[in-house]
Design a protein around this motif. Structure first.
Motif, PDB file in Angstrom:
ATOM      1  N   ARG A   1      44.244  10.884 102.137  1.00  0.00           N
ATOM      2  CA  ARG A   1      44.848  12.190 101.872  1.00  0.00           C
ATOM      3  C   ARG A   1      43.777  13.233 102.134  1.00  0.00           C
ATOM      4  NH1 ARG A   1      49.556  11.429  98.640  1.00  0.00           N
ATOM      5  NH2 ARG A   1      49.575   9.322  97.797  1.00  0.00           N
TER       6      ARG A   1
ATOM      7  N   TYR B   1      43.424  17.318 102.549  1.00  0.00           N
ATOM      8  CA  TYR B   1      44.193  18.551 102.363  1.00  0.00           C
ATOM      9  C   TYR B   1      43.345  19.778 102.652  1.00  0.00           C
ATOM     10  CZ  TYR B   1      47.421  15.676  99.470  1.00  0.00           C
ATOM     11  OH  TYR B   1      48.291  14.728  99.004  1.00  0.00           O
ATOM     12  N   TYR B   2      44.008  20.864 103.043  1.00  0.00           N
ATOM     13  CA  TYR B   2      43.345  22.165 103.130  1.00  0.00           C
ATOM     14  C   TYR B   2      43.625  22.925 101.841  1.00  0.00           C
ATOM     15  CZ  TYR B   2      42.832  21.546 108.194  1.00  0.00           C
ATOM     16  OH  TYR B   2      42.495  21.077 109.434  1.00  0.00           O
TER      17      TYR B   2
ATOM     18  N   ILE C   1      47.967  24.513  98.586  1.00  0.00           N
ATOM     19  CA  ILE C   1      47.400  23.302  99.172  1.00  0.00           C
ATOM     20  C   ILE C   1      48.248  22.854 100.357  1.00  0.00           C
ATOM     21  CG2 ILE C   1      46.810  20.889  98.748  1.00  0.00           C
ATOM     22  CD1 ILE C   1      46.551  21.710  95.752  1.00  0.00           C
ATOM     23  N   ASN C   2      47.589  22.775 101.518  1.00  0.00           N
ATOM     24  CA  ASN C   2      48.272  22.319 102.718  1.00  0.00           C
ATOM     25  C   ASN C   2      47.981  20.829 102.892  1.00  0.00           C
ATOM     26  OD1 ASN C   2      48.572  21.508 105.476  1.00  0.00           O
ATOM     27  ND2 ASN C   2      48.611  23.641 106.084  1.00  0.00           N
ATOM     28  N   LYS C   3      49.034  20.017 102.723  1.00  0.00           N
ATOM     29  CA  LYS C   3      48.852  18.563 102.780  1.00  0.00           C
ATOM     30  C   LYS C   3      48.890  18.092 104.226  1.00  0.00           C
ATOM     31  CE  LYS C   3      50.861  18.087  98.239  1.00  0.00           C
ATOM     32  NZ  LYS C   3      51.950  17.582  97.418  1.00  0.00           N
TER      33      LYS C   3
ATOM     34  N   ASP D   1      48.736  13.089 104.677  1.00  0.00           N
ATOM     35  CA  ASP D   1      49.181  12.630 103.382  1.00  0.00           C
ATOM     36  C   ASP D   1      49.483  11.144 103.438  1.00  0.00           C
ATOM     37  OD1 ASP D   1      49.514  13.297 100.803  1.00  0.00           O
ATOM     38  OD2 ASP D   1      51.552  14.067 100.999  1.00  0.00           O
TER      39      ASP D   1
ATOM     40  N   GLY E   1      52.401  15.982 108.674  1.00  0.00           N
ATOM     41  CA  GLY E   1      51.345  15.370 107.875  1.00  0.00           C
ATOM     42  C   GLY E   1      51.520  13.886 107.596  1.00  0.00           C
TER      43      GLY E   1
END
Lengths: 336, 336
Positions: free
Chosen positions: A12, A14-15, A21-23, A26, A240
C-alpha cells in the motif's frame, strides 16, 4: 516455473496530500520473472507510475509506504527494497536496476554535455575496477553508442541535450540506462511524446537489447498497441488496483476483466470502420474511490456484490489472474 | 468543378515562415511550404491532417483559424477569402463560421471564472443575442455533447475531469453553430476510455448537425476511424491527399508507407527494422524532396528537385517522382 526476480508483497503506497489520502497503490501483490518484458497498462491516475517509482525505491513525500514490501532476488540474496538506506539504494541504481522516465529531460542535465553525463554513469561501476583515463572512457562509450546504432557517436558525445531531437535524446537515455547492463530496467512511458516512426525505432531497439541480454524489462504504457509489440506478460491497473495479470496472448485473445475487454475492444483498428463504443463515466478520484470493486460504477456487468465487496485477485488458469466477481475460483465466468 | 459540390476549404500557395532566435543571427523555418489543395464535397466532411511533430500541421490549423497570418498565399473557407477578414464585425462573422477546439482543455478556460458564465459570454459576444436566447443556445450546445447547463452551473474549471472539460470546450465551439470546427489534437491528452466517446461525438455532430471538421493529429488510427478525406504532411509539405480508405488500403507516398508501418497495431507484430533520421532540422532546408534521405526509392533527381502534387485520377494526389511521368519533373523545374 520461471525464476522470479522481484516480488511486490501486499503493498500500500499512498500520497498524503492536503486534500486527503490518495490511495495510488492499494494492496498490490504480484511477481516479476527474470528475463521477461512485463507491460503495465492503465489510464492516467491508475497508479502505474507510482508502481514504477516504488519499484525504483523512489518514495519521496507526499508519497509514503503504508504497508508491504518489495523484494529483489539476486542469486541467493533477498533484498528488501524499502528497508535500504539511501546510500545502498544509490549503489543499486544504474548497475542493478535502472529507470527510464517519460521526459528525457528528467534524467539529463541540460547544461552538461552528453559525454560528461556518460562519465558519471561509468563512474558508478562496481568498485575495484581500474581507474581509466578520459580518452579510454570516451572510447568505451563511443563504441557502445555505435553498437546501439546511434549515428556519429563522437559528435553526439560533444553535444548538449537541447541540441538533439526528442527522439535522439531518448535513444541516448536508453543507451545510458542500459550501459552498465542492469538486471532490471524500468521504463515509464518512454516513447509517449514521440512520433510513431521514432517510437517504433526506439521500441525495437529496447526489445533487441532485452532479448540479447535477457534483462528484465518493466514497461509502462497507456497504449495497448505498444504493449502488443513489446510485452511477454501484461498487468492491467485500474484506480490503484491490479485488475488482471497474464501472458500477452491470453490478455489480448481472452481478456477476462470487463475493463481489459473494453481497453482492447475500444482500440480503433485500421481497416475496420464500424462504430466502436466508448465506456460511460470517468475514472474515479483516488481520494475517495468507490466502495467494493472500484470499476463497478462503469461496469456493464455490475452485480449487487460488486458494490458491496472488493473482488479478490484470483488465479483463473496457469498464469492468468483477475480481480472480478464474475469469476469464481474455478475460472468459470458468468457475464449474465 | 462539379456544380453540386461546394468548396469547403481552398488553400493556394500557402507559406508560413517563422524566424527562430535572434534578430541578426536568427534562422528561418518554413513551417508551411507553398501548400495548395482543395476540399470539395456534397456532404459535410471530416478532413484529417496527419503529420509528426514539425510537419507544419498545427501551423496550418492556426492559419485556417486566422490565429496567425500567412507569409504568403490565400485561404478560402466556404468561398470566403479569409485575408479579407479585417474589421471587428468581420471577425465576429468569421468566428460564427469557424471555431477551434484545442489540445489541452485546461488551456481553453480561465481557472478564476465560472465555466457557465464563460459559455454565456461567448454566446452573447459572438451572436449578439438576448440573455435568454444565449442561455438556451448554451444549453443546446451542452446537450449535444451529453451535458446540460444544470450539470455545469456554478462550477469552476478544476471541478471537471479532463474528459468533461474537453466536452465543454467542444460545446463552446458549437454555440455559434459553425460550418467548420478545426480541432488540433483534441484527444491526445484524454484517456483511452474517454477518447472513443469524443471521437463518436465528432461523428454524430458531423452527421446530425452537418458540421465539417478538420482533425489535426499525429494518430493514424483515430484519423482512419474518423475521417473521410486526409492529407499527410511532412516538413511543411503535403505529400499525399485523398480519401482515407484509399490511402490506408494502398499508400502511395513512401513516407505514408513508413507511417502506416510504424503504427503499433494489435495483431500485427513488427518484424523489420526501421531507419531513423539523424538530422531532422536540416530537412526543412532540402532543395529537393524533403524525404529523400530516408526514402528507400530516392535517386539523385529527388535530391535536386522538389516533387509537386500530381493527380492520380482516383481522387488522390501525391507528391513523389515515383508516380510521375516526366510531367512533374518538367513542371518543378519550370517553377524555379
Amino acid at each position: 516455473m520461471p525464476e522470479k526476480i522481484l516480488k511486490v508483497d501486499n503493498c500500500r503506497v499512498y500520497y498524503f496530500t492536503s486534500r486527503g489520502i490518495n490511495k495510488a497503490l492499494d494492496n498490490i501483490n504480484f511477481e516479476i520473472y527474470k528475463g521477461e518484458i512485463l507491460g503495465i497498462a492503465g489510464e492516467s491516475g491508475c497508479g502505474k507510475s507510482t508502481l514504477i517509482k516504488s519499484l525504483y525505491g523512489m518514495i519521496l513525500p507526499p508519497l509514503k509506504v503504508v504497508e508491504g514490501k518489495i523484494l529483489l532476488f539476486d542469486n541467493n540474496d533477498t533484498i528488501d527494497l524499502f528497508s535500504l538506506s539511501d546510500e545502498s539504494l544509490r549503489n543499486l541504481r544504474w548497475k542493478y536496476i535502472s529507470y527510464m522516465p517519460q521526459g528525457s529531460m528528467n534524467v539529463m542535465n541540460p547544461v552538461v554535455r552528453i559525454e560528461e553525463q556518460f562519465f558519471e554513469v561509468l563512474d558508478k561501476r562496481t568498485e575495484g575496477t581500474k581507474k581509466i583515463s578520459k580518452n579510454q572512457a570516451r572510447e568505451i562509450i563511443s563504441n557502445y553508442l555505435r553498437d546501439m546504432g546511434l549515428p556519429s557517436p563522437s559528435k553526439l558525445l560533444k553535444s548538449y541535450p537541447h541540441q538533439l531531437s526528442g527522439g535522439m535524446r531518448q535513444r541516448v537515455i536508453l543507451a545510458m540506462v542500459t550501459f552498465l547492463n542492469p538486471k532490471i530496467i524500468l521504463a515509464d512511458e518512454p516513447t509517449t511524446a514521440l512520433d510513431v516512426v521514432v517510437q517504433k525505432g526506439i521500441l525495437m531497439m529496447m526489445k533487441k537489447i532485452q532479448r540479447e541480454r535477457k534483462n528484465t524489462l518493466i514497461f509502462v504504457s497507456h497504449d495497448m498497441g505498444v504493449h502488443y509489440q513489446m510485452a511477454d506478460r501484461l498487468l492491467i491497473m485500474y484506480a490503484g488496483k491490479i485488475v488482471e495479470l497474464g501472458p500477452k496472448k491470453a490478455i489480448f485473445e481472452n481478456p477476462l476483466h470487463p475493463y481489459t475487454k473494453f481497453l482492447i475492444d475500444s482500440l480503433p483498428r485500421i481497416g475496420e470502420k464500424e462504430k466502436r463504443k466508448g465506456i460511460s463515466g470517468e475514472p474515479p478520484d483516488l481520494l475517495s474511490p468507490p466502495h467494493g470493486c472500484r470499476f463497478h460504477p462503469r461496469c456493464p456487468y455490475k452485480k449487487k456484490i460488486c458494490e458491496d465487496r472488493e473482488p479478490k485477485f484470483i488465479k483463473v488458469s496457469d498464469d492468468h489472474f483477475v480481480a472480478c466477481h464474475l469469476f469464481s475460483k474455478k475460472g468459470e465466468m458468468n457475464y449474465g | 468543378m462539379d456544380r453540386n459540390k461546394t468548396s469547403l476549404l481552398k488553400v493556394e500557395n500557402l507559406t508560413k515562415i517563422f524566424k527562430i532566435g535572434g534578430l541578426v543571427l536568427g534562422e528561418k523555418l518554413t513551417a508551411v511550404d507553398n501548400v495548395s489543395f482543395q476540399i470539395e464535397s456534397d456532404k459535410p466532411v471530416i478532413f484529417s491532417v496527419i503529420g509528426e511533430s514539425g510537419s507544419g500541421k498545427t501551423t496550418l490549423a492556426r492559419l485556417i483559424l486566422k490565429l496567425i497570418e500567412p507569409t504568403n498565399g490565400k485561404i478560402f473557407i466556404n468561398g470566403l477569402d479569409i485575408s479579407r477578414v479585417k474589421s471587428k464585425e468581420d471577425f465576429l462573422n468569421f468566428r460564427r463560421l469557424v471555431q477551434p477546439v484545442f489540445q489541452d482543455p485546461y488551456d481553453s478556460f480561465n481557472p478564476m471564472k465560472k465555466v457557465d458564465n464563460y459559455l454565456l459570454k461567448t454566446a452573447l459576444k459572438i451572436l449578439k443575442v438576448s440573455k435568454r436566447k444565449a442561455f438556451s443556445l448554451v444549453d443546446d450546445a451542452l446537450k449535444s455533447v451529453g451535458l446540460s447547463f444544470e450539470k455545469i452551473t456554478g462550477k469552476f474549471m478544476n471541478q471537471f475531469s479532463g474528459g468533461e472539460l474537453q466536452r465543454i470546450s467542444i460545446a463552446r465551439a458549437l454555440i455559434p453553430k459553425p460550418k467548420l470546427i478545426v480541432a488540433d489534437e483534441p484527444v491526445s491528452m484524454v484517456d483511452a476510455s474517454i477518447r472513443m466517446n469524443i471521437m463518436n461525438l465528432f461523428k454524430e455532430l458531423n452527421i446530425n448537425f452537418g458540421i465539417n471538421f478538420i482533425y489535426i493529429t499525429h494518430d493514424l488510427s483515430t484519423a482512419y476511424y474518423l475521417s473521410d478525406i486526409m492529407a499527410i504532411m511532412y516538413r511543411g509539405n503535403i505529400v499525399e491527399i485523398g480519401p482515407s480508405s484509399l490511402i490506408f488500403a494502398d499508400p502511395l507516398h513512401p513516407y505514408t508507407e513508413l507511417l502506416l508501418k510504424s503504427i503499433p497495431e494489435v495483431g500485427k507484430e513488427w518484424k523489420e527494422d526501421i531507419k531513423l533520421s539523424g538530422i531532422e532540422t536540416e530537412e526543412y532546408g532540402f532543395e529537393g524532396c524533403k524525404f529523400y534521405n530516408r526514402c528507400p526509392y530516392a535517386d539523385e533527381h529527388c535530391k535536386k528537385s522538389r516533387p509537386i502534387l500530381i493527380d492520380k485520377g482516383d481522387g488522390r494526389k501525391v507528391a513523389c517522382f515515383k508516380y510521375d511521368d516526366n510531367l512533374s519533373r518538367a513542371l518543378s523545374k519550370s517553377l524555379k
